[in-house]
Scaffold this active site. Sequence first.
Site, PDB file in Angstrom:
ATOM      1  N   GLY A  82       0.850  -1.211  -0.010  1.00 22.84           N
ATOM      2  CA  GLY A  82      -0.115  -0.017   0.019  1.00 22.84           C
ATOM      3  C   GLY A  82       0.927   1.138   0.019  1.00 22.84           C
ATOM      4  N   ARG A 146       1.221  -5.934  -4.981  1.00 24.57           N
ATOM      5  CA  ARG A 146       1.156  -6.656  -3.956  1.00 24.57           C
ATOM      6  C   ARG A 146       1.854  -8.170  -4.318  1.00 24.57           C
ATOM      7  NH1 ARG A 146      -0.620  -4.470   0.696  1.00 24.57           N
ATOM      8  NH2 ARG A 146      -2.044  -2.643   0.342  1.00 24.57           N
ATOM      9  N   ASP A 177       5.297  -7.870   5.390  1.00 19.49           N
ATOM     10  CA  ASP A 177       5.403  -8.988   4.635  1.00 19.49           C
ATOM     11  C   ASP A 177       6.443  -8.902   3.533  1.00 19.49           C
ATOM     12  OD1 ASP A 177       3.205 -10.424   5.778  1.00 19.49           O
ATOM     13  OD2 ASP A 177       1.763  -9.397   4.857  1.00 19.49           O
ATOM     14  N   LYS A 203       8.249   0.705   5.281  1.00 22.56           N
ATOM     15  CA  LYS A 203       7.312   1.394   4.704  1.00 22.56           C
ATOM     16  C   LYS A 203       6.033   1.092   5.223  1.00 22.56           C
ATOM     17  CE  LYS A 203       4.616  -0.125   2.537  1.00 22.56           C
ATOM     18  NZ  LYS A 203       3.551  -0.773   1.950  1.00 22.56           N
ATOM     19  N   ASP A 206       0.416   2.043   8.554  1.00 22.43           N
ATOM     20  CA  ASP A 206      -0.410   1.176   9.737  1.00 22.43           C
ATOM     21  C   ASP A 206       0.520   1.353  10.718  1.00 22.43           C
ATOM     22  OD1 ASP A 206      -2.023   0.413   7.711  1.00 22.43           O
ATOM     23  OD2 ASP A 206      -1.361  -1.493   7.601  1.00 22.43           O
ATOM     24  N   LYS A 243     -26.108  17.347  16.776  1.00 22.73           N
ATOM     25  CA  LYS A 243     -26.981  16.272  16.404  1.00 22.73           C
ATOM     26  C   LYS A 243     -26.710  14.974  16.173  1.00 22.73           C
ATOM     27  CE  LYS A 243     -28.141  18.142  11.671  1.00 22.73           C
ATOM     28  NZ  LYS A 243     -28.925  18.935  10.956  1.00 22.73           N
ATOM     29  N   TYR A 244     -25.356  14.877  15.761  1.00 19.64           N
ATOM     30  CA  TYR A 244     -24.992  13.720  15.140  1.00 19.64           C
ATOM     31  C   TYR A 244     -23.923  12.789  15.985  1.00 19.64           C
ATOM     32  CZ  TYR A 244     -26.877  14.638  10.451  1.00 19.64           C
ATOM     33  OH  TYR A 244     -27.931  15.051   9.542  1.00 19.64           O
ATOM     34  N   MET A 251      -8.110   3.380   8.954  1.00 14.08           N
ATOM     35  CA  MET A 251      -7.065   2.443   8.233  1.00 14.08           C
ATOM     36  C   MET A 251      -6.115   1.941   9.145  1.00 14.08           C
ATOM     37  SD  MET A 251      -5.722   2.595   4.504  1.00 14.08           S
ATOM     38  CE  MET A 251      -7.004   1.803   3.122  1.00 14.08           C
ATOM     39  N   GLY A 252      -5.402   1.027   8.922  1.00 16.97           N
ATOM     40  CA  GLY A 252      -4.324   0.558   9.852  1.00 16.97           C
ATOM     41  C   GLY A 252      -4.144  -1.013   9.810  1.00 16.97           C
ATOM     42  N   GLU A 312      -9.590  -0.526  11.829  1.00 17.75           N
ATOM     43  CA  GLU A 312     -10.276  -1.113  10.724  1.00 17.75           C
ATOM     44  C   GLU A 312     -10.256  -2.629  10.972  1.00 17.75           C
ATOM     45  OE1 GLU A 312      -8.869  -0.398   6.828  1.00 17.75           O
ATOM     46  OE2 GLU A 312      -6.855  -1.311   7.324  1.00 17.75           O
ATOM     47  N   TYR A 426      -7.879   5.880   2.430  1.00 17.09           N
ATOM     48  CA  TYR A 426      -7.041   6.218   1.293  1.00 17.09           C
ATOM     49  C   TYR A 426      -6.860   7.653   1.028  1.00 17.09           C
ATOM     50  CZ  TYR A 426      -8.387   1.292  -0.050  1.00 17.09           C
ATOM     51  OH  TYR A 426      -8.494   0.220  -0.049  1.00 17.09           O
ATOM     52  N   GLU A 427      -7.809   8.479   2.087  1.00 17.01           N
ATOM     53  CA  GLU A 427      -7.457   9.923   2.058  1.00 17.01           C
ATOM     54  C   GLU A 427      -6.180  10.211   2.534  1.00 17.01           C
ATOM     55  OE1 GLU A 427      -9.801   8.129   3.156  1.00 17.01           O
ATOM     56  OE2 GLU A 427     -11.744   9.096   2.857  1.00 17.01           O
ATOM     57  N   ARG A 429      -3.125   8.064   2.233  1.00 15.58           N
ATOM     58  CA  ARG A 429      -1.962   7.599   2.197  1.00 15.58           C
ATOM     59  C   ARG A 429      -1.086   8.110   1.095  1.00 15.58           C
ATOM     60  NH1 ARG A 429      -3.410   1.186   0.828  1.00 15.58           N
ATOM     61  NH2 ARG A 429      -4.127   2.206  -1.207  1.00 15.58           N
TER      62      ARG A 429
HETATM   63  P1  FBP Z   1       0.536  -1.864   3.564  1.00 17.04           P
HETATM   64  O1  FBP Z   1       0.638  -2.951   4.869  1.00 17.04           O
HETATM   65  O2  FBP Z   1       1.224  -2.715   2.349  1.00 17.04           O
HETATM   66  O3  FBP Z   1       1.530  -0.801   3.988  1.00 17.04           O
HETATM   67  O4  FBP Z   1      -0.818  -1.185   3.199  1.00 17.04           O
HETATM   68  C1  FBP Z   1      -1.366  -1.046   4.600  1.00 17.04           C
HETATM   69  C2  FBP Z   1      -2.970  -0.402   3.960  1.00 17.04           C
HETATM   70  O5  FBP Z   1      -3.005   0.719   3.583  1.00 17.04           O
HETATM   71  C3  FBP Z   1      -3.933  -0.920   5.150  1.00 17.04           C
HETATM   72  O6  FBP Z   1      -3.939   0.152   6.107  1.00 17.04           O
HETATM   73  C4  FBP Z   1      -5.076  -1.208   4.462  1.00 17.04           C
HETATM   74  O7  FBP Z   1      -5.735  -2.211   5.245  1.00 17.04           O
HETATM   75  C5  FBP Z   1      -4.436  -1.979   3.213  1.00 17.04           C
HETATM   76  O8  FBP Z   1      -3.287  -1.494   2.802  1.00 17.04           O
HETATM   77  C6  FBP Z   1      -5.582  -1.484   2.034  1.00 17.04           C
HETATM   78  O9  FBP Z   1      -5.274  -2.442   0.774  1.00 17.04           O
HETATM   79  P2  FBP Z   1      -5.423  -2.045  -0.513  1.00 17.04           P
HETATM   80  O10 FBP Z   1      -4.434  -0.983  -0.950  1.00 17.04           O
HETATM   81  O11 FBP Z   1      -4.906  -3.257  -1.445  1.00 17.04           O
HETATM   82  O12 FBP Z   1      -6.831  -1.557  -0.670  1.00 17.04           O
END
Ligand code: FBP
Length: 552
Positions: A82, A146, A177, A203, A206, A243-244, A251-252, A312, A426-427, A429
């Site tokens: 990611g 990946r 990994d 890198k 997370d 009200k909310y 993520m993480g 997450e 994604y906002e 990364r």
């Molecule tokens: P990495 O472990 O490869 O750094 O990715 C982290 C991450 O952003 C997680 O936080 C998230 O669960 C996952 O990638 C989302 O994966 P994808 O980019 O395949 O949607």
Amino acid sequence: MSMKISTLQKNRLAYTPKLPPALLAGAGIKSRHGKKTGSVGDAKKIGDLFPNLFGQPMIEFTGEPTGKKPAIFNVGVILSGGQAPGGHNVIAGLFDGIKSINPANRLYGFKGGPGGLVDSKFIEITSQLIDEYRNTGGFDVIGSGRTKLEKVEQFEKAHITCSKLCISAIVIIGGDDSNTNACLLAEYYKKKNIPIQVIGCPKTIDGDLKNEFIETSFGFDTACKVYCELIGNIARDANSARKYWHFIRLMGRSASHITLECALQTQPNIAIIGEEVAEKKQTLLQIVDQIANVVAKRAEQGNNFGVVLVPEGLIEFIPDANKLIRELNDVMAKEEHSLGFLESDHDKLKLIRSKLGKESEKAYSSLPLQIQLQLAKDRDPHGNVQVSLIETEKLLVELVQKKLKHMKERGEYTGKFSMQTHFFGYEGRCAPPSNFDADYCYSLGFTAAALVNSGCTGYMASVRNLVKNAAEWYCGGVPLTTMMNIERRHGEEKPVIRKALVDLDSKPFKCFDEMRSEWAEGTLYVYPGPIQYFGPPDVCDRATETLYLEHS
Ligand code: FBP
């Protein structure tokens, strides 16, 4: 037509990342070797699996030039997994580092992640190219992927590509990994006497690739700052509209480092930490009760609003759900072939349910259908559940709503519960790296160049003392085998780099624990605002709360 870039980007291209003193003389520097190392777990098995790498010493750079004739070598670089802010600066640091040793050295970037190395898809990184990407977010200069690099056939294909390009070192920029695979590759080449070194760089947004020598993974700082800005804005909206209840999933992956860091920076009413849920063996319904009680307490004060942070990976930490997920992982690995033939979701779920044990089948069937389907989605190439696809925040909202209805019927709750759900991932990364990440990443890349020049293989670049100014950072290399242990993946025992989960005895968690009851009932939100790139250093260069609490 020339590409239009933003004014901020134009100014960021001119930013000069700060380097630690050890790297100021370039990357052709002397190294000091520490003691023989072991591994974080299962040392005997790791030693047997990595006989050529196990035990290598820690390395530290002194900053003193080697004084040797500058070596000529070519290096290949891969971005893996990611996206994380700062990846381009690792490549820029690596590029400048190898050129500082000898301007004739060349850097090749493999396109689309590890797959590019295997399939020989590459570009040469020239100064003209890298100059356009300095201090920018994203991984788009060469892309990422990946693909799991683990088979001999892949290693051999990579060898052929490297031989053609006279590449004698590969730098893999990745998470736990990907660095595990870097270690397998390094071991294979060493065993076969293939003269290709392999170096890793830590890198991942997370924050779960860290240990005694790797203080943090890059990207965590910037991503958390982006999420904290958004959480702060939402908290202010919540406090204005009154009200909310906002349920925000962050993520993480498995670990809750991002949620903990965001909680420390923004002081929400509730933040759930997956590792604590596991430690206390909490059930889903206990978590729901805990949230509903805070909602009811705040309602008594007329505050029908609030902010809840949800990691997450939560579902993996709820003991019953974890058992279920482990069984599901095994079933899905075994039934991969049969599942591929089934078209409808209904048939897939039927097959999966029929293969689960009685208890897990019951737990699985009791989940909302949407969540069952999300849990049955394909695993990533490393066998992990794709937790970013599981809408835990919606599951919690649904269950909290039910609970509050019961409480209302029993006269235990008189408030109003309207909610909004969000997912921030994604906002953050690919945001332009904060000064911290821009500096840290550039230093990591430069350190990787120094490790290559020192002839190291099977090491991860390490830059430390990060809570201090870059002038006090020091750098070196950590043997990848020191971070490994044996874990179960895809139904098999595998050597892997141990994921760093939130430590409940650590200062960051303890600090959160001391404060959280005040945050629950009071409205004590903190609004961090957007990342600042220019201005006072205490605003622009500040590292994460996690780092300060862990290392101050
Ligand atoms: P990495 O472990 O490869 O750094 O990715 C982290 C991450 O952003 C997680 O936080 C998230 O669960 C996952 O990638 C989302 O994966 P994808 O980019 O395949 O949607």
